[in-house]
Write a protein that holds these residues in place. Structure first.
Motif, PDB file in Angstrom:
ATOM      1  N   PRO A  10      15.234  -6.789   3.001  1.00 51.65           N
ATOM      2  CA  PRO A  10      14.260  -6.356   2.018  1.00 51.65           C
ATOM      3  C   PRO A  10      14.904  -6.055   0.687  1.00 51.65           C
ATOM      4  O   PRO A  10      16.039  -5.595   0.608  1.00 51.65           O
ATOM      5  N   SER A  14      10.626  -3.048  -2.314  1.00 54.24           N
ATOM      6  CA  SER A  14       9.691  -3.808  -1.485  1.00 54.24           C
ATOM      7  C   SER A  14       8.924  -2.903  -0.538  1.00 54.24           C
ATOM      8  O   SER A  14       7.949  -3.321   0.060  1.00 54.24           O
ATOM      9  N   THR A  16       9.939  -1.606   2.397  1.00 58.86           N
ATOM     10  CA  THR A  16      10.710  -1.481   3.623  1.00 58.86           C
ATOM     11  C   THR A  16      12.146  -1.082   3.294  1.00 58.86           C
ATOM     12  O   THR A  16      12.576  -1.125   2.148  1.00 58.86           O
ATOM     13  N   ARG A  22      13.044  -3.753  11.907  1.00 57.91           N
ATOM     14  CA  ARG A  22      11.832  -4.431  11.444  1.00 57.91           C
ATOM     15  C   ARG A  22      10.672  -4.111  12.378  1.00 57.91           C
ATOM     16  O   ARG A  22      10.827  -4.047  13.593  1.00 57.91           O
ATOM     17  N   ASN A  24       9.002  -1.321  12.661  1.00 61.61           N
ATOM     18  CA  ASN A  24       8.948   0.029  13.214  1.00 61.61           C
ATOM     19  C   ASN A  24       7.569   0.634  12.946  1.00 61.61           C
ATOM     20  O   ASN A  24       6.782   0.143  12.147  1.00 61.61           O
ATOM     21  N   ASP A  27       6.415   1.349   9.255  1.00 61.23           N
ATOM     22  CA  ASP A  27       6.026   0.153   8.510  1.00 61.23           C
ATOM     23  C   ASP A  27       4.681  -0.391   8.979  1.00 61.23           C
ATOM     24  O   ASP A  27       3.879  -0.877   8.177  1.00 61.23           O
ATOM     25  N   ARG A  28       4.416  -0.293  10.271  1.00 58.78           N
ATOM     26  CA  ARG A  28       3.205  -0.901  10.834  1.00 58.78           C
ATOM     27  C   ARG A  28       1.979  -0.013  10.726  1.00 58.78           C
ATOM     28  O   ARG A  28       0.884  -0.497  10.443  1.00 58.78           O
ATOM     29  N   LYS A  35       4.441   6.691   3.860  1.00 58.01           N
ATOM     30  CA  LYS A  35       5.579   5.828   4.214  1.00 58.01           C
ATOM     31  C   LYS A  35       6.882   6.179   3.502  1.00 58.01           C
ATOM     32  O   LYS A  35       7.932   6.282   4.149  1.00 58.01           O
ATOM     33  N   ARG A  39      10.195   7.442   5.561  1.00 55.85           N
ATOM     34  CA  ARG A  39      11.480   6.735   5.491  1.00 55.85           C
ATOM     35  C   ARG A  39      12.581   7.662   4.998  1.00 55.85           C
ATOM     36  O   ARG A  39      13.729   7.567   5.440  1.00 55.85           O
ATOM     37  N   ASP A  44      11.300   6.592  10.881  1.00 59.28           N
ATOM     38  CA  ASP A  44      11.296   5.220  11.382  1.00 59.28           C
ATOM     39  C   ASP A  44      12.519   4.926  12.244  1.00 59.28           C
ATOM     40  O   ASP A  44      12.629   3.846  12.820  1.00 59.28           O
ATOM     41  N   SER A 111      17.891   0.111  -0.701  1.00 57.95           N
ATOM     42  CA  SER A 111      16.436   0.032  -0.567  1.00 57.95           C
ATOM     43  C   SER A 111      15.822   1.332  -0.058  1.00 57.95           C
ATOM     44  O   SER A 111      14.615   1.391   0.187  1.00 57.95           O
TER      45      SER A 111
END
Length: 319
Positions: A10, A14, A16, A22, A24, A27-28, A35, A39, A44, A111
């Motif tokens: 990522p 972005s 994420t 990926r 997790n 994110d979903r 979010k 994070r 996550d 990130s």
């Protein structure tokens, strides 16, 4: 370190985070407003609070057997669970505030919410305060000795983010902080400390240095570029030998803790399974395989279950 245009990693901003799995749950399923904070607290990535929780639960289970009780207090286990999630999140938030410039210079961490601009430093401080308040509410449910004991760890917790700048052993500072639950669980049950708790704490410190050395090998090259120190860089090609000493010491100290607490057969059986798991990590480790390092690091959740199960079963059988 650079990536090709079609890289799946990522980009900063972005949403994420590169070092999170990926797909997790954050994110979903996480609400958009939550979010970045989830994070920041690493919700996550539950491995962190599991590793903070295990010394607490081990200590409660060991004290339960020593007290002649059949089952660990579910109330204590729940409090330590909530407290571990809250304080691990607070620690990560504080670490990211302090390390925001370093994180921006490392491919795996640029990130993250602060360097990528998802959360401002002011917002991060406010979120840190909310998590710390949650931890305080949990802490106040314990006896007075436990409250004082927990507060005495704050100096170590505050020092950790700076350790990587001044010593090759930041993992040892992390171990001193992350293993404090090894003292807390016993104190919650007895209102005091004794040798079994001290030995368990020392064992957890060595365990933490070992598993975080494995984790740090993912960043060895980037750390060298930005001047961050670690036991991964210190041990280098001698990491397998160092882990034999660290995990071997962990096992011996846990053995002494079980003896001092008068533990029985199933506790020793749990320790044996735990030690075999640690040995398998050393055997499988390839310090140049970042994905494997992360997998082995995360596997310590399972290692924690093995020892905890042995302690719980032993207390139930002997009561």
């Amino acid at each position: 370190m650079t990536s090709s245009p079609d890289s799946s990693a990522p980009r900063a901003g972005s949403g994420t985070v590169a070092d999170a799995a990926r797909g997790n749950w954050v994110d979903r399923f996480g609400p958009l407003w939550l979010k970045p904070y989830a994070r920041l607290a690493r919700w996550d990535r539950p491995i962190g609070w599991w590793l903070l929780l295990w010394p607490c639960w081990w200590s409660v289970a060991l004290a339960t057997g020593a007290a002649g009780e059949r089952w660990p207090s579910l109330w204590f286990l729940l409090l330590f669970l909530i407290g571990s999630v809250a304080m691990r999140g607070a620690g990560c938030t504080y670490n990211d505030i302090v390390d925001r410039d370093i994180d921006a210079a490392v491919a795996r961490t640029r990130s993250r919410p602060i360097p990528s601009g998802q959360v401002s430093v002011r917002q991060a401080w406010l979120f840190l305060g909310a998590q710390t308040l949650t931890g305080l509410v949990v802490l106040l449910q314990f006896n007075f000795f436990s409250v004082v004991l927990a507060i005495s760890s704050l100096v170590i917790v505050a020092a950790y983010p700076f350790a990587k700048r001044v010593t090759n052993w930041p993992q040892a500072v992390l171990g001193l902080a992350f293993s404090w639950g090894g003292l807390m669980g016993w104190a919650a049950v007895f209102g005091s400390l004794a040798w079994p708790a001290v030995l368990l704490y020392a064992a957890a410190v060595l365990w933490t240095i070992g598993y975080d050395t494995i984790y740090a090998h993912q960043d060895r090259e980037d750390d060298a570029i930005v001047g961050v120190r670690s036991t991964a860089r210190l041990f280098g090609e001698n990491t397998h030998k160092a882990l034999m000493v660290l995990f071997g010491g962990t096992t011996v100290l846990l053995l002494l803790a079980l003896v001092a607490a008068g533990a029985g057969f199933f506790a020793y059986l749990g320790l044996l399974a735990f030690a075999v798991h640690l040995g398998s990590q050393i055997f499988r480790l390839d310090i140049d395989d970042g994905a494997l390092c992360l997998k082995l690091f995360r596997s310590n959740t399972a290692a924690g279950w093995l020892l905890f199960a042995g302690l719980v079963i032993d207390a139930a059988v002997r009561a």
